[in-house]
Enzyme design. Structure first.
Site, PDB file in Angstrom:
ATOM      1  N   ASP A 265       0.730  -1.255   0.036  1.00  0.00           N
ATOM      2  CA  ASP A 265      -0.066  -0.291   0.011  1.00  0.00           C
ATOM      3  C   ASP A 265       0.890   1.318   0.176  1.00  0.00           C
ATOM      4  O   ASP A 265       2.180   1.147   0.273  1.00  0.00           O
ATOM      5  CB  ASP A 265      -1.061   0.117   1.167  1.00  0.00           C
ATOM      6  CG  ASP A 265      -2.299   1.045   1.077  1.00  0.00           C
ATOM      7  OD1 ASP A 265      -3.288   0.609   1.678  1.00  0.00           O
ATOM      8  OD2 ASP A 265      -2.019   1.824  -0.120  1.00  0.00           O
TER       9      ASP A 265
HETATM   10  C1  GLC Z   1      -4.323   4.089  -0.121  1.00  0.00           C
HETATM   11  C2  GLC Z   1      -5.256   3.001   0.209  1.00  0.00           C
HETATM   12  C3  GLC Z   1      -5.334   1.898  -0.911  1.00  0.00           C
HETATM   13  C4  GLC Z   1      -5.345   2.612  -2.142  1.00  0.00           C
HETATM   14  C5  GLC Z   1      -3.943   3.243  -2.254  1.00  0.00           C
HETATM   15  C6  GLC Z   1      -3.513   3.761  -3.671  1.00  0.00           C
HETATM   16  O1  GLC Z   1      -3.502   4.711   1.116  1.00  0.00           O
HETATM   17  O2  GLC Z   1      -4.987   2.485   1.582  1.00  0.00           O
HETATM   18  O3  GLC Z   1      -6.569   1.348  -0.506  1.00  0.00           O
HETATM   19  O4  GLC Z   1      -5.414   1.587  -3.085  1.00  0.00           O
HETATM   20  O5  GLC Z   1      -3.599   4.272  -1.263  1.00  0.00           O
HETATM   21  O6  GLC Z   1      -4.202   4.757  -3.631  1.00  0.00           O
END
Ligand code: GLC
Length: 737
Positions: A265
């Site tokens: 993430d």
């Molecule tokens: C965010 C979220 C995740 C998302 C990622 C990219 O922090 O936790 O769900 O897909 O970043 O945007």
């Protein structure tokens, strides 16, 4: 490309090229368009931008023209012309915006949800995207957590069904097919159980609870050939998932046999330092690559450290090659080596994105996602056109009605309630008074600057609204959370409608008792006050593009509401986490059945939720007949059939969702009070009766037993069948082994 050609490419790549594939950048490094979405802290630009022509993937940008240009320029500058992957969080529609996933899940209609995912994929692909960071399948039990909005609720069985439906919808037959994009199941694993419902907080789950309740939905996505997995920010057993070899190497790769791409993430690799399990970026990078994280989303630590780690023999080239190969294989499955632009098409984009067909399906799914929580004296639907209706509340004419992750939405295309009512009844002039803003200055939303104005409230709004209510027969009051009060980084300890709106409601109630509340929210809210006064409550969640049209259809009786809650509504936030399939405990409290002080209960509230899982009213009334089974004992290889009749004794044609729950009366570990094991839709005309049958087999009774094997145990079971998880008919049977 063939596997052999891929291996030849891998062997031909320089070390820098290989590391570049493991790095993901935000769109802002490539595109100047305002649609660059940044969903976390921005990392150090210098390092990242100087390596941009080696990067493997980009997130958060869209648009056929822009992405074709970027990809073309990129390939021209890449030593082996390896195309980038374009990824984004397209979780409830691309530009045709569907209700938030928690709303969609209340339709109990996996086919419809699969169609919505397909439309999302088609619109995303023609606009140049290859991957969506969806489905989010985290089981949720705590309404304080803002991301319950992105989930499909508190039930493992239902989440698993929806996970499969969405992956199949996004990915279609083959990833290279037109209209297909790769799905990325998230957030692996257990992210939905942050302690105290506080975002990014520690997760404390027993191994049994993790694998019994939380893991099956990720497994369902992977069993559906989901192309990617995103690691979650949280810890499991005090080890952050992004560095958790047991979870990523042993369980995900070996037990679940996942051979796709694992992405961290946003900056989750860097966060290993703040979790205090990595001294520095180098150690964080080492822990993550050793654990099998293939792509580093936006921390830059792979770029910065993998070469040094290799030189110091702390990692091997095989480890790097393994991750690079996973990424090359995903690009190959998408057909990018043959066609690096895939579906991106400027002309088709104009025809397909937001087309009528997609809007029609959005309207259908939105209608099915709406849940009728209360309807005293059948005040809904409004059929009598002579009724003098007042439209009051900040959501009557608002277009802020799409979920927080609707990153490519144009809110101006959202149909408001006022527009929806006029679309359906153009001859009507509706009197409308806003009453108040959605938020007032008491709501501190730091970091939301620019996205949320805390409007100064005009006190005249309230007086005007009260005056209008005084002279009306019925008040339709549209109130709720701000759309950004749910979603990521939106945990709340007070899960209420904003105070300024509750005050408006109370003032209106003083002059008019016929209030129909239309509720906008991304999470279950505390509704005891509103529920005690409103005649009717229609839960519309954050409905997206077709919200106003769908709400009008329901309010004026074109269709009966049919949604069923997939997450319990607590009476008070003090009950969170609260979920239907709780355990008996050693001192079960049976309401009205025991005066004993020493029971598992609160002294200041009932244990029960205000509205339970599976609950939702229709415009008619159904009477359940007796439940029957064709045999009261089954063994391992046979099955029983349980039947029930359901009669529509009202005067409205309805769609009902008949639910099957099963309780294991005793096991080698404690077993939940009941668990959803099936559901069936019935469509019944007034006065008609339907017979609903459920097949019960031994494999529905399996769980992780005390010895950690997965299977059933002989003994008594209870079948419950009903229209929600509480009001059910029951009958027992015995499983013999
Ligand atoms: C965010 C979220 C995740 C998302 C990622 C990219 O922090 O936790 O769900 O897909 O970043 O945007």
């Amino acid at each position: 490309m063939t596997e052999k050609e891929l291996f030849n490419l891998l062997n031909d790549m320089s070390f820098k090229e290989k590391i570049g594939q493991l790095n993901q950048l935000a769109g802002s490094f490539f595109s100047t368009k305002e649609r660059n979405i940044v969903t976390g802290p921005l990392a150090k630009d210098g390092l990242l931008s100087k390596n941009k022509y080696l990067t493997g993937s980009v997130l958060g940008i869209k648009g056929a023209e822009d992405l074709i240009k970027i990809q073309k320029d990129f390939i021209e500058n890449h030593p082996h012309k390896i195309p980038m992957l374009f990824m984004a969080d397209v979780i409830n529609g691309f530009e045709t915006i569907f209700p938030v996933p928690l709303a969609q899940s209340c339709s109990f209609n996996p086919d419809l949800i699969k169609k919505a995912a397909r439309i999302t994929a088609i619109e995303s692909a023609v606009s140049g995207l290859h991957v969506t960071f969806s489905p989010m399948v985290d089981l949720v039990r705590d309404a304080r957590w803002g991301r319950v909005m992105e989930s499909t609720g508190e039930d493992t069985y239902l989440n698993s069904i929806y996970a499969k439906a969405m992956v199949e919808g996004y990915q279609g037959g083959e990833l290279k097919d037109e209209g297909s994009i790769a799905a990325c199941v998230k957030h692996f694993a257990g992210y939905g159980a942050p302690t105290a419902g506080r975002e990014y907080n520690n997760v404390e789950l027993s191994t049994r609870t993790l694998y019994e309740d939380y893991m099956p939905a990720y497994k369902a996505a992977i069993d559906s050939d989901c192309a990617m997995v995103m690691t979650s920010f949280n810890t499991i057993d005090r080890v952050p998932v992004t560095a958790n070899k047991d979870l990523l190497r042993t369980y995900l790769r070996k037990t679940l046999n996942f051979s796709g791409v694992v992405i961290s993430d946003w900056q989750a690799i860097e966060e290993l330092i703040y979790h205090t399990i990595a001294q520095d970026g180098k150690e964080a990078a080492e822990l993550a690559i050793q654990s099998g994280v293939d792509i580093d989303m936006m921390s830059g630590l792979y770029l910065e450290n993998l070469e040094t780690l290799l030189e110091k023999n702390l990692i091997t080239m095989d480890l790097i090659d393994e991750s690079v190969m996973n990424i090359l294989q995903l690009k190959n499955r998408l057909g990018l080596f043959e066609n690096p632009f895939k579906d991106a098409n400027i002309l088709k984009e104009k025809e397909i994105v937001f087309c009528k067909e997609h809007n029609d399906l959005a309207k259908e799914l939105t209608i099915k996602s709406i849940v009728l929580l209360k309807n005293e004296k059948n005040i809904l639907p409004i059929i009598d056109k002579s009724k003098n209706i007042a439209l009051i509340g900040p959501y009557i004419d608002s277009k802020e009605t799409h979920g927080a992750w609707s990153i490519f939405a144009d809110k101006n295309t959202n149909i408001s309630i006022l527009e929806g009512f006029k679309n359906l009844n153009p001859e009507n002039d509706y009197e409308y008074s806003k009453g108040c803003e959605i938020l007032d200055k008491d709501v501190a939303l730091k970091g939301f600057e620019g996205e949320i104005e805390i409007n100064k409230n005009d006190p005249n709004n309230l007086c005007n609204a009260v005056k209008l209510a005084e002279k009306s027969d019925i008040v339709i009051m549209a109130i709720g959370e701000h759309r950004l009060q749910s979603g990521e980084a939106a945990s709340r300890v007070h899960i209420t409608v904003p105070k300024i709106q509750e005050e408006l409601f109370n003032e209106i109630y003083k002059v008019n008792k016929n209030i129909i509340v239309i509720l906008f929210n991304g999470r279950p809210l505390e509704l005891e006050n509103i529920n005690s006064k409103a005649k009717s409550i229609l839960e519309v969640w954050l409905p997206g593009t077709q919200g106003g049209n769908a709400i009008a259809n329901i309010v004026f009786g074109k269709e009966s509401p049919s949604g069923k809650l997939t997450m319990s509504f607590p009476r008070s936030v003090g009950q969170c986490p609260i979920f239907y399939n709780e355990f008996s405990t050693g001192r079960p409290h049976v309401p009205n059945k025991d005066k004993d002080r020493f029971r598992s209960k609160y002294i200041d509230s009932s244990n029960s939720p205000l509205f339970p899982f599976g609950y939702g009213l229709t415009y008619s009334t159904c009477k359940l007949g007796d439940i029957s089974i064709d045999k009261d004992t089954i063994s391992l290889f046979d099955q029983l059939t349980s039947k029930i009749t359901i009669k529509n004794i009202g005067n409205f044609k309805i769609e009902e969702t008949v639910q099957l729950y099963i309780k294991d009366c005793s096991g080698s570990v404690v077993r939940p009070g009941r668990e959803l094991k099936g559901f069936k839709k019935v469509y019944i005309e007034p006065g008609e009766e339907a017979i609903v049958e459920f097949i019960v087999k031994e494999d529905m009774l399996r769980f992780i037993r005390h010895d950690n094997t997965f299977g059933s145990e002989s003994g008594w079971f209870v079948i419950y069948i009903g229209l929600n998880s509480v009001e059910t008919k029951e009958i027992r049977f015995y499983l013999s082994k």
